[in-house]
Design an enzyme around this catalytic site. Structure first.
Site, PDB file in Angstrom:
ATOM      1  N   HIS A 156      24.391  41.782 -17.814  1.00 51.53           N
ATOM      2  CA  HIS A 156      22.980  42.175 -17.916  1.00 51.53           C
ATOM      3  C   HIS A 156      22.081  40.958 -18.026  1.00 51.53           C
ATOM      4  CE1 HIS A 156      24.831  45.807 -20.112  1.00 51.53           C
ATOM      5  NE2 HIS A 156      24.952  45.892 -18.816  1.00 51.53           N
ATOM      6  N   ARG A 178      17.361  46.057  14.026  1.00 45.35           N
ATOM      7  CA  ARG A 178      18.638  45.878  14.713  1.00 45.35           C
ATOM      8  C   ARG A 178      19.469  47.146  14.590  1.00 45.35           C
ATOM      9  NH1 ARG A 178      22.569  41.189  12.712  1.00 45.35           N
ATOM     10  NH2 ARG A 178      22.997  42.711  11.084  1.00 45.35           N
ATOM     11  N   ASN A 214      25.544  32.768  13.053  1.00 41.53           N
ATOM     12  CA  ASN A 214      26.794  32.932  12.302  1.00 41.53           C
ATOM     13  C   ASN A 214      27.940  33.354  13.215  1.00 41.53           C
ATOM     14  OD1 ASN A 214      24.803  32.656  10.440  1.00 41.53           O
ATOM     15  ND2 ASN A 214      25.340  34.443   9.210  1.00 41.53           N
ATOM     16  N   CYS A 223      17.945  33.755  14.117  1.00 43.20           N
ATOM     17  CA  CYS A 223      17.921  34.576  12.910  1.00 43.20           C
ATOM     18  C   CYS A 223      19.182  34.416  12.075  1.00 43.20           C
ATOM     19  CB  CYS A 223      17.699  36.051  13.245  1.00 43.20           C
ATOM     20  SG  CYS A 223      19.113  36.812  14.036  1.00 43.20           S
TER      21      CYS A 223
END
Lengths: 110, 611
Positions: free
Chosen positions: B211, B354, B477, B525
């Site tokens: 937390h 997308r 990527n 992107c």
């Protein structure tokens, strides 16, 4: 209490990556409280009250754990249906435990 | 020499004097905090006697019910506040607290104790909840140990109500802004943290998902958790450094360490000030070349960050989250609602949606076939899956097309490998649009359609593809992964994975050239687009559109505003002539240092003391 009592059972598997932690337990109890039936969760030979978050969090079921849901009461079938849907939808959270979508079927007996 | 004006008393700076303690924990919230320390001790509560008289039972039961009710309302209030201040993740925890306070067994068990054993409401609550907490702790499971903390937290809240004393915040007792060191913070303490009074905190317990970690990150308070036992040492110290980048706590740092961290902290805050002031400055180079910056997002909640950090729109809206946790797949209407929410939140700014980019392996419940793929990266995934499964693809396209009337929407197909796939996908879009028109639904005419260029085949065929799309978006990527045939999550080969590899740069250059010749837009992107190291290179290669996670926008904007396009072109031209990724990286590092000498290095934190 009710003269129209049924008992329903269902085996479910916890598949969200963080397991049955605090927030999923909260969602489970919130949904269980919508039904009149008593809800029990059986795990490892113990049973837990499905309407008590204090009880349910001690289940601490990890991802992959199989649990048995049991409901007893007039809406037992609807209750186990809805609760097992919630479990198999991974409590609507992603792998980090973030809620990814609000619960779409909050109506009992969808 | 200590910098002038350093007034904090420190130990004798000779090397053999009081050694500073360097502790390593888990970094959960970045930043550097330096200052006096406060060690928190658990607070005691004064309780009434345990036993009550038989006549008092009714009154105690009433007090018990009222106490539970008010504490429950208070927790629900804390939840609402946390939802706006800290976000849903933390608010959900407090919602669970509210539910614990309202737990039917808690009330029933506590009432039984009051009635049958004649104990006061306070003691009934303590006995019931301590039994729960102790049981959780005895199970020797770190998750349950943390839940015991939740139980004690609500226990304190209920007792506070019953006794009529508000639980006092430790922050009220801080004489001045300080670093807070504690065994752990309770969830409600964490929720109430005030960044003006708590400069940073460090705890013995906790992990990245605790937390306290969630709150610290949300409030941007530097924090380190999971340090293990250290409070006994800390009590004898006067000041500390919390290094939330490296996960270090340095107790009574020596003067050189203090100086180093003060310099790093000053630089950091100056940078942050400057960068956030620049959010609305145009992303133009020194010689006035305009660059367009966009945000990559997955959730509506991220749009604020995009807009505040100066994105023109959303360059990549991922739709996978809708599908990942859903069984059955989301309906057209559910998808429409999700897309409509994002589009409305953008108030007219453009958004590139997308289509589903998931492997069949991620879609267990409704996968097309039961065939187990031995090589999912090269298998039925992404657009291939969409084309194979109209029941998946058409509802998504219908939802996007319906939502497109609400704003400036563009559609993006992932993982296109061949022209045939593109044509098939476009044909389905036309078909779906015609279907909607026939149904009398409003649809935007000529919705721009683009493709991700992330398969080397698509990069090599970019000149042909460019004739049939409205824009390219380079997904670096996957492009790197497929070009170098390396899985970056496989640590045995991960070193081969590099955006700086000359093979990757050549493909990017081809794509940009094809886009230029055919007059279409091209965006990067992937991860590369948000890394300042590559900004000059990408500009030099001819890119004018970059899309990235919102928090990366300020640094990339800074680089853009600090370079000349001709320098960037020279750097790119030289990079394309180099032979290895290492040589390219070295070139880019030196070019960035030359262009922007103030680019920060991570401070070297007391390396010798740690090892």
């Amino acid at each position: 209490m009710s003269h129209d009592t049924t008992v329903a059972h269902r085996h479910v598997q916890i598949t969200n990556s963080l397991g049955l932690h605090l927030r999923p337990a909260d969602k489970f109890v919130k949904l269980a409280l919508r039904y009149r039936s008593e809800i029990r969760v059986h795990y490892n030979g113990n049973q837990f009250n499905g309407k008590s978050i204090l009880d349910l969090i001690t289940v601490a079921a990890e991802c992959g754990t199989r649990l048995e849901l049991e409901a007893c009461g007039p809406d037992a079938v609807e209750a186990v249906d809805a609760l097992s849907d919630l479990v198999s939808a991974q409590f609507y959270e992603n792998e980090n435990g973030d809620t990814i979508q609000s619960h779409p079927n909050t109506e009992p007996g969808r | 020499m200590p910098p002038p004006g350093t007034s904090i008393s420190t130990p004798d700076p000779t090397p053999m004097a009081t050694p500073m303690h360097v502790l390593r924990g888990i970094a959960v919230s970045p930043g550097i905090a330096i200052g006096p320390i406060v060690v928190l001790d658990t607070r005691g509560i004064r309780l009434p006697p345990r036993n009550i008289t038989a006549e008092a039972v009714e009154r105690e039961l009433q007090r018990l019910d009222e106490g539970l009710e008010v504490a429950g309302r208070e927790a629900a209030e804390a939840e609402r506040e946390a939802r706006t201040r800290l976000g849903p993740q933390y608010a959900d925890i407090l919602a669970a607290h509210a539910r614990m306070i309202g737990d039917i067994t808690l009330r029933a068990d506590a009432r039984t104790r009051v009635e049958q054993e004649q104990v006061s409401a306070e003691h009934a609550i303590i006995e019931v909840l301590e039994a729960h907490a102790t049981r959780m702790e005895r199970l020797n499971d770190s998750y349950l140990a943390a839940r015991a903390a939740d139980v004690r937290d609500i226990e304190a809240r209920i007792l506070g109500q019953l006794i009529g004393q508000r639980p006092k915040s430790f922050q009220d007792e801080l004489p001045a802004p300080a670093l807070v060191l504690a065994q752990d913070l309770s969830p409600s303490e964490a929720a109430g943290l005030d960044p003006n009074r708590v400069l940073g905190f460090a705890t013995e317990a906790g992990g990245p998902a605790s937390h306290t970690a969630i709150v610290a990150a949300a409030l941007e308070i530097p924090a380190v958790v999971g340090l293990g036992k250290f409070l006994d040492i800390a009590r004898q110290c006067r000041m500390a450094v919390i290094d939330g980048d490296e996960g270090l706590v340095i107790l009574d740092p020596d003067l050189p360490t203090q100086a180093r961290y003060r310099a790093a902290a000053a630089e950091r805050s100056a940078r942050f000030r400057v960068l956030s002031q620049q959010a609305n400055l145009p992303a133009v180079t020194l010689d006035s070349t305009q660059v367009h910056l966009w945000g990559n997002i997955e959730f509506t909640a991220e749009i604020d960050a995009c807009v505040n950090l100066g994105a023109e729109g959303v360059g990549l809206f991922r739709t996978e989250f809708l599908f990942l946790n859903a069984k059955p797949p989301p309906s057209e209407d559910q998808q429409f609602q999700a897309y409509a929410a994002v589009i409305r939140a953008l108030r007219g700014r453009p958004i590139v949606i997308r289509t589903l980019d998931l492997g069949a392996d991620k879609l267990g419940p409704y996968r097309v076939s039961a065939y187990i793929e031995s090589n999912p990266c090269l298998g039925l995934r992404s657009l291939r899956l969409s084309l194979r499964d109209p029941g998946l693809f058409r509802p998504q396209l219908r939802a996007i097309l319906r939502a497109s009337t609400l704003g400036d929407v563009r559609i993006l197909f992932p993982l296109v490998s061949t022209l045939a796939e593109l044509r098939e996908a476009r044909a389905i879009v036309r078909d779906v649009a015609a279907e909607l028109v026939a149904e009398g639904q409003a649809v935007r005419e000529n919705l721009p359609v683009g493709i991700m260029v992330e398969v080397p085949a698509a990069a090599l065929m970019a000149d042909h593809l460019a004739k049939e799309v409205d824009f390219f978006s380079i997904g670096t990527n996957d492009l790197i992964q497929y070009t170098l045939a390396v899985d970056r999550t496989n640590e045995t080969v991960a070193e081969l994975y590099s955006a700086a590899d000359p093979s990757v740069l050549r493909l990017i250059a081809m794509v940009v050239e094809a886009a230029r010749v055919h007059g279409i837009e091209v965006t990067v992107c992937g991860k590369m687009g948000g890394e300042p190291l590559y900004t000059m290179l990408l500009l030099g290669l001819g890119l004018r559109q970059l899309s990235m996670p919102p928090h990366q926008l300020p640094e990339v904007r800074r680089v853009i505003r600090g370079v000349r396009i001709e320098t960037a072109r020279a750097v790119a031209a030289e990079a394309l002539r180099l032979e290895t990724a290492q040589a390219v990286t070295a070139l880019l590092e030196s070019a960035l240092r030359q262009a922007l000498p103030d680019t920060p290095d991570t401070p070297e934190p007391a390396a010798s003391a740690m090892r």
